[in-house]
Enzyme design. Sequence first.
Site, PDB file in Angstrom:
ATOM      1  N   ASP A 429      13.741   2.777 -39.675  1.00 10.74           N
ATOM      2  CA  ASP A 429      14.441   2.689 -39.516  1.00 10.74           C
ATOM      3  C   ASP A 429      15.127   3.654 -41.371  1.00 10.74           C
ATOM      4  OD1 ASP A 429      17.785   3.395 -39.069  1.00 10.74           O
ATOM      5  OD2 ASP A 429      17.670   1.696 -39.785  1.00 10.74           O
ATOM      6  N   LYS A 577      35.844  11.446 -37.716  1.00  5.92           N
ATOM      7  CA  LYS A 577      35.106  11.210 -39.253  1.00  5.92           C
ATOM      8  C   LYS A 577      33.504  11.593 -38.568  1.00  5.92           C
ATOM      9  CE  LYS A 577      33.824   7.312 -41.610  1.00  5.92           C
ATOM     10  NZ  LYS A 577      34.444   6.084 -41.071  1.00  5.92           N
ATOM     11  N   ASP A 798      17.921  -2.700 -38.602  1.00  8.72           N
ATOM     12  CA  ASP A 798      18.644  -3.578 -38.405  1.00  8.72           C
ATOM     13  C   ASP A 798      20.045  -3.357 -38.088  1.00  8.72           C
ATOM     14  OD1 ASP A 798      19.498  -1.277 -40.094  1.00  8.72           O
ATOM     15  OD2 ASP A 798      20.183  -2.263 -41.860  1.00  8.72           O
ATOM     16  N   ASP A 802      19.178  -0.397 -32.909  1.00  6.66           N
ATOM     17  CA  ASP A 802      17.519  -0.687 -32.972  1.00  6.66           C
ATOM     18  C   ASP A 802      17.162  -1.571 -32.213  1.00  6.66           C
ATOM     19  OD1 ASP A 802      17.111   1.255 -35.463  1.00  6.66           O
ATOM     20  OD2 ASP A 802      17.965  -0.163 -36.752  1.00  6.66           O
TER      21      ASP A 802
END
Length: 1096
Positions: A429, A577, A798, A802
């Site tokens: 990642d 957003k 993390d 994931d």
Amino acid sequence: MANPPEKHGPRIQWNAEDVESASRPRALHRSNSQISIHSSHSRRGSIDPSHALPIQYRAVSFQIDEGKDQELLKATKAKDTAAKELESLDWHIISPDKVFERLSTSKTQGLSAEQAKRNVSKHGKNVPSQPPTHYTKQIFGYFFKGFGGILLVGGILVFVSWKPLGEPAPAIANLALAIVLLAVFVIQAAFNAWQDWSSSRVMASITTMLPDNCMILRDGVQVTVLASDITPGDILYIKAGNKLPADVRFVEISSDAKFDRSILTGESAPLPGTVDSTDSNFLETRCIGLQGTHCISGSGLGVVVSTGDKTVFGRIAKLANEPSTGLTPLEKEVLNFVFVIISIMVTMIVTLIIVWAAYLRPHYPGWISVPALIVSCVSVAIAFIPEGLPIAVTASLTITANIMRKNKILCKSLKTVETLGSVSVICSDKTGTLTKNQMYVTEAAIGVFSMTPESSRDEMLRQKDADDGQNSVSQLRTIAGLCNSGNFDAATYHLQLHERKINGDATDQAILRFSESLGPVTELRESWVKTFELAFNSKNKYMIRTFSLANKAGLELALPANEANAFWENGTLLTIKGAPDVLIGRCSMFVDRDGVSKPLDEATRASISRMKDLWSSQGKRVILLARKTLRQEQIRSTPADARFEEEIIEHSRAGLTLVGIVGIVDPPRDEIPSVVSILRGAGIRIFMVTGDFALTAQAIAAECGIITNPPSEVKTVSALSHDAASSSSSINKSSDPTRQSTSSIVVSGAELIALNDYQWDQLCRYDEIVFARTTPEQKLRIVREFQGRDEIVGMTGDGVNDAPSLKAADIGIALGSGSDIAIEAADMVLLDSFSAIVVAVQYGRVVFDNLKKTIAYLLPAGSFSEFWPVFGNVIFGLPQILSSFLMIIICCFTDCAAAIVLAYEAPEADVLLRRPRKPKVDRLVDWKLMLQTYGFIGVLESIASFAMAFWYLERQGIPFSVFWFQYGALPSDLDSDFVASQLAIASSIYFVNLVVMQWFNLLAVRTRRLSIFQHPPLFKKETRNWLLFPAMGFALVMVFFWLYVPVFQRVLATAQVPVEYFFLPGAFGLGILLLDEGRKYSIRTWPNSVLGRCAW
């Protein structure tokens, strides 16, 4: 604050049916538990130091693997029993206000510090009870783990050979041998106990490395405390990724909040949380959050109602807390080797017995008696079995665990260490793993007007001074502060802005700091009251918050003058957003530099897109901020209604006003380029798997060294052909490992969906890959596609998204700063720096290397050279030139010490320059190792030892011919007592010869390919292993102890050895060392030669 409950909402899908099926499905390497209960310490409590030798990292309570029906039934019964105990609980039935009243707490103040202290005294710490220790079983294991049983049986048989089978003239040497075997049996049990204690200390220190923190409300202030310190009545803040540290009653919950209860129920589908009770059963109602379960999305507020053993988790754990473990791959490798050795041993013993019964007994009845045969068989058994191996395995793993601990690496299982040595692909990642996760805004744009954070402050002051209604920067500041789940930590609010702690993810932190730099965020949040929140997730790639007006001053901050005047009473401000490529198509208006909303024409849209692409190509994460005002009549439901979320999502699909975009920098960790370079040199391909935009991901990958080609040479999905005929030519991938060219490609998640098998075959052969805009399902598919092509996959991450891929990978690697759910799913946690992965891979390989070296050391003298004296005695009628007693001394004393110190060998310089080990091909013991130990070293040691012993006899006037096929018949001119005394000396010479030659074998096996001058045992810190020399000294002490003490000479038929027979073996040993140096030189110089292909 959290929001009212909502029963429905989009969610990360976790059940297998929702995951895109891989083209080549295969069984995962790591079985997933159907029911797996761990400690309330989601990070620390996953390890129990009480089970070791070899080290096992076990769940505190229990783990039940799929297919183990008996254990599943046991756990189910435990859960049912716990359910009956919980029938009297009513925390889920009474109202939240009643819960507050009963626990003397408050939703706005929480407990006071004094109340919390009293509650801890009353209810105890929030920790589980330790499982009972079965001392009888533990002590039994100390004695019979490894080869203890064989030592005991051998000792008993030899004792029986002394009496009664030895009557009427029992051999005192047999009694001595039996005593030694039983003594070794006790000594190895004591060593096992000491090793267990030592391992427990290492594991106990590891359990404190990763504290489990949670955020609660105390005295009206948000504080972070250890999970063990929370107590009933505490108000707990819950957010996506958290593992609940106790049983809680939800008092506020967002509409998209869902909880994964699979740890307790085995159900993979997450359940939504609610404030109101949905079931009379405490275990089934959705208004209760159970300890050990994960919040996979959304947020909420809960009041702690049960802690420690009084939680559901604790009650079940008390009823079913037996750890369930299976053999690890390394243990299977060792057992496979032992099975082979035992098979050879049994074959040899059966052959000896058949020859004795069919030939020797009828024709030479006086040659080998029954007691002597038993002693010979026991000697062969002890000789063939490497008694030092179990101790060496344990020592290797304990040493490695200690090294991991020192480098702040948390390994949850033995398999983790083993698998690291085989990893061939690491999918990493980006955010927080490859980057520092310390984001800050560097660019902002309103329409096509670009600014820096500093110039945006100047622009804001200019607009205020103009006093003509311009407020575009204020609008950007307002949306940035309102549509944000970050919150400043009250305890650090007095510090400078860049030093303040913010509770929230890194993106929210960066945007919140940007908003605060333009004006107090508290001003915004006092003017607008949040009514609904849809948290960001990796599938939608946006977050939504809706607000109602609390103070009319907020209109001037959030809207242009004309819209502020027209904002309806009881209207709703929708803020959003997220990713520009997802949201810009939904925008029909944009705010220009003056703060006026204008239609978003194609020219402006194109200009904004170009600006976004430019920032992305510079490695910046670009976030779009937009808004929409809604009249009361446009919304038919209320925030408390289940349909409210659907309505808001529908309203967000079109008609948005683009307020601005911001560019955020998350710099790569300083060590990442060197880490990537080292891993690549070790034959490991490291890929980036991220949810970021492709251009951003590619730019960061280039900074990290994951992409080394210039942008013009980086391919896209169009380079992957659809058919098998052209797939081989679609990538210029050479099988030559020395090739210089590398192939690079960037593929987005949307493009992955359409790939066929041939395209996946091509993609998986690329050297450098960036997977951009991926969802959790696509990350999972990436892992499985590589696994389906026989790659051993490591996955780092993390975040909540994931977790599925971390669990599916051969080894999941999380960061200590990551979410609870990622840490729970991972096999290994890097507590300090991502660079520790280099140490982890290095020592993963060293464990395997050192065990091979241990076996390579033990076999030549410990089995091969000890078997031939017995074989010659039975088959060729020779006297047993190495006594059975001295065989036992070699196996259990002189070789054992040296075998253990090999576990302390430092990594060879080339350990990270080799290709990864292939588990299906590169076995712990293979024909190459057997050729080295038996065909090379073993033959040389046996020939030299036989030659030395019989050369001594020849010098004493006893030629070899008097023994060959004579079966004890001596010429009349030789006195039998004289021959017996000389044979005792010859046996001792054989023993000394093996001991001394093994010193040089020990120096030779320290390296597999490097010269002793490249990897010296002394004078070089990186390769030093001074313990080798005390081990050699111990072997020499054993020689003098057993050969030179008069009482042992009389009882055991040992004798003093002439001094020259200590030096001649040194010459032979030096010859072995030089020959092995020549072999290693040939391997290094001509790796593809015959010697290179036979290298172990």
